[in-house]
Design a protein around this motif. Sequence first.
Motif, PDB file in Angstrom:
ATOM      1  N   THR A   1       0.523  -1.265   0.392  1.00 39.50           N
ATOM      2  CA  THR A   1      -0.099   0.169  -0.176  1.00 39.50           C
ATOM      3  C   THR A   1       0.268   1.388   0.309  1.00 39.50           C
ATOM      4  O   THR A   1       2.276   1.201  -0.227  1.00 39.50           O
ATOM      5  CB  THR A   1      -1.192   0.068   1.236  1.00 39.50           C
ATOM      6  OG1 THR A   1      -0.382  -0.401   2.115  1.00 39.50           O
ATOM      7  CG2 THR A   1      -1.940  -1.031   1.621  1.00 39.50           C
TER       8      THR A   1
ATOM      9  N   ILE B   1      -8.856   4.341   1.364  1.00 37.94           N
ATOM     10  CA  ILE B   1      -8.296   4.532   2.544  1.00 37.94           C
ATOM     11  C   ILE B   1      -7.669   3.272   3.214  1.00 37.94           C
ATOM     12  O   ILE B   1      -9.124   2.813   3.057  1.00 37.94           O
ATOM     13  CB  ILE B   1      -8.625   5.861   3.913  1.00 37.94           C
ATOM     14  CG1 ILE B   1      -9.488   7.208   2.576  1.00 37.94           C
ATOM     15  CG2 ILE B   1      -8.598   6.286   4.980  1.00 37.94           C
ATOM     16  CD1 ILE B   1      -7.953   7.670   2.699  1.00 37.94           C
TER      17      ILE B   1
ATOM     18  N   ALA C   1      -4.843   2.407  -0.892  1.00 39.87           N
ATOM     19  CA  ALA C   1      -4.270   1.790  -1.244  1.00 39.87           C
ATOM     20  C   ALA C   1      -4.088   1.469  -3.199  1.00 39.87           C
ATOM     21  O   ALA C   1      -3.458   0.848  -3.703  1.00 39.87           O
ATOM     22  CB  ALA C   1      -5.865   1.044  -1.741  1.00 39.87           C
ATOM     23  N   LYS C   2      -3.816   3.253  -3.174  1.00 36.96           N
ATOM     24  CA  LYS C   2      -3.255   3.239  -4.385  1.00 36.96           C
ATOM     25  C   LYS C   2      -2.679   5.182  -4.576  1.00 36.96           C
ATOM     26  O   LYS C   2      -3.254   5.506  -3.357  1.00 36.96           O
ATOM     27  CB  LYS C   2      -3.861   2.902  -6.103  1.00 36.96           C
ATOM     28  CG  LYS C   2      -5.446   3.553  -6.400  1.00 36.96           C
ATOM     29  CD  LYS C   2      -6.709   3.685  -6.743  1.00 36.96           C
ATOM     30  CE  LYS C   2      -8.236   3.923  -6.982  1.00 36.96           C
ATOM     31  NZ  LYS C   2      -8.379   3.665  -8.106  1.00 36.96           N
TER      32      LYS C   2
ATOM     33  N   PRO D   1      -7.804   6.926 -11.417  1.00 42.06           N
ATOM     34  CA  PRO D   1      -7.079   7.229 -13.699  1.00 42.06           C
ATOM     35  C   PRO D   1      -8.161   8.539 -14.136  1.00 42.06           C
ATOM     36  O   PRO D   1      -8.511   9.245 -13.171  1.00 42.06           O
ATOM     37  CB  PRO D   1      -8.841   6.331 -13.919  1.00 42.06           C
ATOM     38  CG  PRO D   1      -9.359   5.905 -12.708  1.00 42.06           C
ATOM     39  CD  PRO D   1      -8.305   6.073 -11.230  1.00 42.06           C
ATOM     40  N   LYS D   2      -7.996   8.827 -15.589  1.00 45.96           N
ATOM     41  CA  LYS D   2      -8.257  10.382 -15.648  1.00 45.96           C
ATOM     42  C   LYS D   2     -10.047  10.182 -15.660  1.00 45.96           C
ATOM     43  O   LYS D   2      -9.991  11.310 -16.133  1.00 45.96           O
ATOM     44  CB  LYS D   2      -7.982  10.375 -17.417  1.00 45.96           C
ATOM     45  CG  LYS D   2      -6.101  11.018 -16.984  1.00 45.96           C
ATOM     46  CD  LYS D   2      -6.720  12.492 -17.800  1.00 45.96           C
ATOM     47  CE  LYS D   2      -5.474  13.107 -17.519  1.00 45.96           C
ATOM     48  NZ  LYS D   2      -5.472  14.340 -16.386  1.00 45.96           N
ATOM     49  N   VAL D   3     -10.517   9.937 -16.387  1.00 48.56           N
ATOM     50  CA  VAL D   3     -12.073   9.274 -15.927  1.00 48.56           C
ATOM     51  C   VAL D   3     -12.713   9.523 -14.804  1.00 48.56           C
ATOM     52  O   VAL D   3     -12.382   8.426 -14.008  1.00 48.56           O
ATOM     53  CB  VAL D   3     -12.544   7.960 -16.525  1.00 48.56           C
ATOM     54  CG1 VAL D   3     -12.071   7.011 -16.066  1.00 48.56           C
ATOM     55  CG2 VAL D   3     -13.830   7.816 -17.101  1.00 48.56           C
TER      56      VAL D   3
ATOM     57  N   ILE E   1     -16.425   9.402 -13.029  1.00 51.45           N
ATOM     58  CA  ILE E   1     -18.099   8.873 -13.570  1.00 51.45           C
ATOM     59  C   ILE E   1     -18.683  10.537 -12.754  1.00 51.45           C
ATOM     60  O   ILE E   1     -18.829  10.619 -11.573  1.00 51.45           O
ATOM     61  CB  ILE E   1     -18.721   7.743 -13.084  1.00 51.45           C
ATOM     62  CG1 ILE E   1     -18.245   6.442 -13.752  1.00 51.45           C
ATOM     63  CG2 ILE E   1     -20.316   7.568 -13.265  1.00 51.45           C
ATOM     64  CD1 ILE E   1     -18.342   4.964 -13.080  1.00 51.45           C
TER      65      ILE E   1
ATOM     66  N   LEU F   1     -16.055  12.342 -21.553  1.00 50.88           N
ATOM     67  CA  LEU F   1     -15.315  11.825 -22.667  1.00 50.88           C
ATOM     68  C   LEU F   1     -16.353  10.775 -23.038  1.00 50.88           C
ATOM     69  O   LEU F   1     -16.247  10.024 -23.901  1.00 50.88           O
ATOM     70  CB  LEU F   1     -14.555  10.725 -21.230  1.00 50.88           C
ATOM     71  CG  LEU F   1     -12.582  11.691 -21.001  1.00 50.88           C
ATOM     72  CD1 LEU F   1     -12.482  10.988 -19.978  1.00 50.88           C
ATOM     73  CD2 LEU F   1     -12.293  11.820 -22.740  1.00 50.88           C
ATOM     74  N   ARG F   2     -17.741   9.794 -22.032  1.00 47.74           N
ATOM     75  CA  ARG F   2     -18.956   9.228 -23.063  1.00 47.74           C
ATOM     76  C   ARG F   2     -20.164   9.955 -21.937  1.00 47.74           C
ATOM     77  O   ARG F   2     -19.805  10.623 -20.781  1.00 47.74           O
ATOM     78  CB  ARG F   2     -18.739   8.136 -22.340  1.00 47.74           C
ATOM     79  CG  ARG F   2     -19.273   7.197 -22.241  1.00 47.74           C
ATOM     80  CD  ARG F   2     -18.929   5.399 -22.486  1.00 47.74           C
ATOM     81  NE  ARG F   2     -18.389   5.186 -21.599  1.00 47.74           N
ATOM     82  CZ  ARG F   2     -17.171   4.212 -21.212  1.00 47.74           C
ATOM     83  NH1 ARG F   2     -17.466   2.994 -21.831  1.00 47.74           N
ATOM     84  NH2 ARG F   2     -17.170   3.964 -19.753  1.00 47.74           N
ATOM     85  N   GLY F   3     -20.565   9.389 -23.201  1.00 50.52           N
ATOM     86  CA  GLY F   3     -22.086   9.855 -22.214  1.00 50.52           C
ATOM     87  C   GLY F   3     -22.784  11.451 -23.019  1.00 50.52           C
ATOM     88  O   GLY F   3     -21.760  11.842 -24.077  1.00 50.52           O
TER      89      GLY F   3
ATOM     90  N   GLU G   1     -19.223  10.700 -17.957  1.00 48.46           N
ATOM     91  CA  GLU G   1     -17.966  10.108 -17.497  1.00 48.46           C
ATOM     92  C   GLU G   1     -17.180  10.991 -18.106  1.00 48.46           C
ATOM     93  O   GLU G   1     -16.833  11.668 -19.603  1.00 48.46           O
ATOM     94  CB  GLU G   1     -17.612   9.060 -18.401  1.00 48.46           C
ATOM     95  CG  GLU G   1     -18.083   7.502 -17.941  1.00 48.46           C
ATOM     96  CD  GLU G   1     -18.098   6.320 -18.364  1.00 48.46           C
ATOM     97  OE1 GLU G   1     -17.110   6.111 -19.205  1.00 48.46           O
ATOM     98  OE2 GLU G   1     -18.547   5.363 -18.096  1.00 48.46           O
TER      99      GLU G   1
END
Lengths: 445, 445
Positions: free
Chosen positions: B283, B320, B339-340, B344-346, B348, B371-373, B384
């Motif tokens: 982690t 978290i 956790a990371k 991502p660039k996208v 919702i 980006l979508r929708g 998105e």
Amino acid sequence: MHNEQEIRDYVLRRVKPSKEEDELIWNTANSLLNRANEEIKKRNLEGDAILVGSVAKGTYLKNPDIDIFLRFPKDLNKEDLKNLGIEIGKSIIPDGFAKYAEHPYWRGIYNGFEVDIVPCYKISKPEEKISAVDRTPFHTEYIKKNLKDEQKDEIRLLKAFLKGIEIYGAEARVCGFSGYLSELLILKYGNFENVLANVSKWRKKVYLHLGEGGKKFRDPVVFIDPVDPNRNAASAVSEESKSLFIHASRSYIEKPSKNFFFPNPTIPLSKEKIKEEINKRETFFYVFEFPKPDIIDDNLYPQINRTMEALTKILKDFGIINTFYIVQNSKVYFLIELAKTALPKVKIHEGPPVWHQNSKNFIERWRGKALRGPYIKGYRLFVEVQRKNTSIEEVLFHNLPNYKLGKEFDKLKNEINLGEIWNFMEKLDRVELTKFLIFKFPWER
Amino acid sequence: MHNEQEIRDYVLRRVKPSKEEDELIWNTANSLLNRANEEIKKRNLEGDAILVGSVAKGTYLKNPDIDIFLRFPKDLNKEDLKNLGIEIGKSIIPDGFAKYAEHPYWRGIYNGFEVDIVPCYKISKPEEKISAVDRTPFHTEYIKKNLKDEQKDEIRLLKAFLKGIEIYGAEARVCGFSGYLSELLILKYGNFENVLANVSKWRKKVYLHLGEGGKKFRDPVVFIDPVDPNRNAASAVSEESKSLFIHASRSYIEKPSKNFFFPNPTIPLSKEKIKEEINKRETFFYVFEFPKPDIIDDNLYPQINRTMEALTKILKDFGIINTFYIVQNSKVYFLIELAKTALPKVKIHEGPPVWHQNSKNFIERWRGKALRGPYIKGYRLFVEVQRKNTSIEEVLFHNLPNYKLGKEFDKLKNEINLGEIWNFMEKLDRVELTKFLIFKFPWER
């Protein structure tokens, strides 16, 4: 083309059969009825052949299916009924084939038209129905009796609209509005424009009926079947189809266009453009390829949905962004877009409340084995444990045995191919990929 | 040492003052009372000095604080009351200093004991209280009147137990059980063993009282103050402290040990071992370093909690896993395990239901920009969109202006240092890091 009258005229020109076509349809239907009645008589059977469906009701579009029902007395046993349907069908259209829904029937081409020959029981009211199709003649009768002649074109417009926005049909692949439901909507609201005006005002609950109401249903759209108040004629309509109809109605009213009836096809992106679209999202597209089970569509699509649900549950820790499926050739591809492809080694595991009888066991089980804890948060015990499976492949194959996919997909668990989308780029239909990557409402393409 | 009687004896030997110490404590208290009354008389004031707290009640541990209250008539104005407290305190213990809670008071060392000299109003019943401390003499009186002599050691044992499991004290840093609450628990349940036996059966709701009940409260533990039924004497106790008390009681009953009273210190892991522990979790440990605001602990700790809440809200998309804080020298360190480290660039973005009046605006706002929708899922519109901030640093600094940290931390938003834990390894207390990485209940160290 913004004038609504112009649009109506244009649509009807494209979907309504001409006088000559009409004549051919009716000659064909009458010839089929005669042939069917001959075959019944030839066998010394009690029974008759009737025309049902959109041709009988006069609400058909160009090149309609012709539906012939063979009605037999209620005391005929079910096995004989099924066999007679196939036998008589075969003798009328020798190069047809048997179809099996709840009930077998015969399908073939006659005079250039697709024809279904379906056996059923002749009952005096819908409540007496024995087989699933026995109610159909009553639907036909009801519409023939109640629909005014000038409303037939209204139905054609509505069907064309629903087709154009891709929610026409009650089958599982579509989960949309059937022909009969389209007819009921015109009976309810009078004409096409009025249907849209009313649908544009639909909200979370839609409960419709003609005359008296009926049973309560939990479906997104309820239209009490006037022929059987215990049946929801709109039970097939999904939440999405309903919402799309509402949105399309609002959009059409705001800016009418023939694109609602005849949408442009999706123009596929080039491979390079597809790669670019995927890359710029900085997510991970995984593909799960299954052999396509050899079952009818009405069984296939619910199983596809169930399989997708199971896959997304299994992979939920990777962060599901979106999902899509493609049925192509002999394969079903499940596409899942994820936020990441690896999970941390550590996993939080919730235990019982401190006062629970199991809390002692929980502590004994994990003490010395957990990465951290047992510890208390709120009133519960927790541990952080080592996660065994951190990659998509590991998580999938570890969990797959414990999840129910669709019945046929369950049998195919050992035949899955999976990997990042790049490994499947040569196989996957670019039109479908384009639809997944760049969603557009049909009328906006 | 498994015999409970042996443990009791051992604990009392370590925490209970000897006869000689007792004598010194009482001589000191009496000398302070005399000095205080002299000062009051010298100023021609109406009023008296009284002894309150654990010394007055005879429930003190070794080396107790001595609490002297100066009582003045209700018609004295508040400003004068406060000033008199400081003035008289100063004349008794010239090298003391003023402390400021809701109410200023004087603290200093006298005869080797820490002494608090606190001004208050002399009232005839608790409901008449004017300042926050006016109720304290009634608490002292209540315990003196109701506690049996043989119960004093029971209280000492309970206090030592609560201290050992690190939940003794109502202050914000601890959110635990005050001395007065410990006394009430002994009055309620009779003796130390009985307190544990009963606490081990506590569940979600704990509502206690002596004699008649009182007001309803929503706190994790409710103990109606016998001196004021509108007050919860356990209002400071957090859900975690309550749960820890339950868990410790069950554990002690199962396997008694002096470790519950005198836990071993945490043995710090070596730097190498700390790195190993962090690395094996796969982690990401981030550290947010703030200057420590110069405020009293009872204000600092709630603000630390509020700040941690805000930080975890801002960073929640990173997943978290755990949080911890370290107050060290002139800094406060917030440690957050994620956790990371990249999103991502996208992203919702949920829109209104299709039928909502805002759905048109939503579509117009995002059409061509998403980006979508916009697309439909269930009965809602979604898009998105491109996420601008994908790293922890970007997300933090973009969101920080919109979130409320604790009041003093809000002023320090521009002085945060942050980075992966490796950058702070030289600074951070290894004992605290060890506690964070390998949680152990105090009695199990």
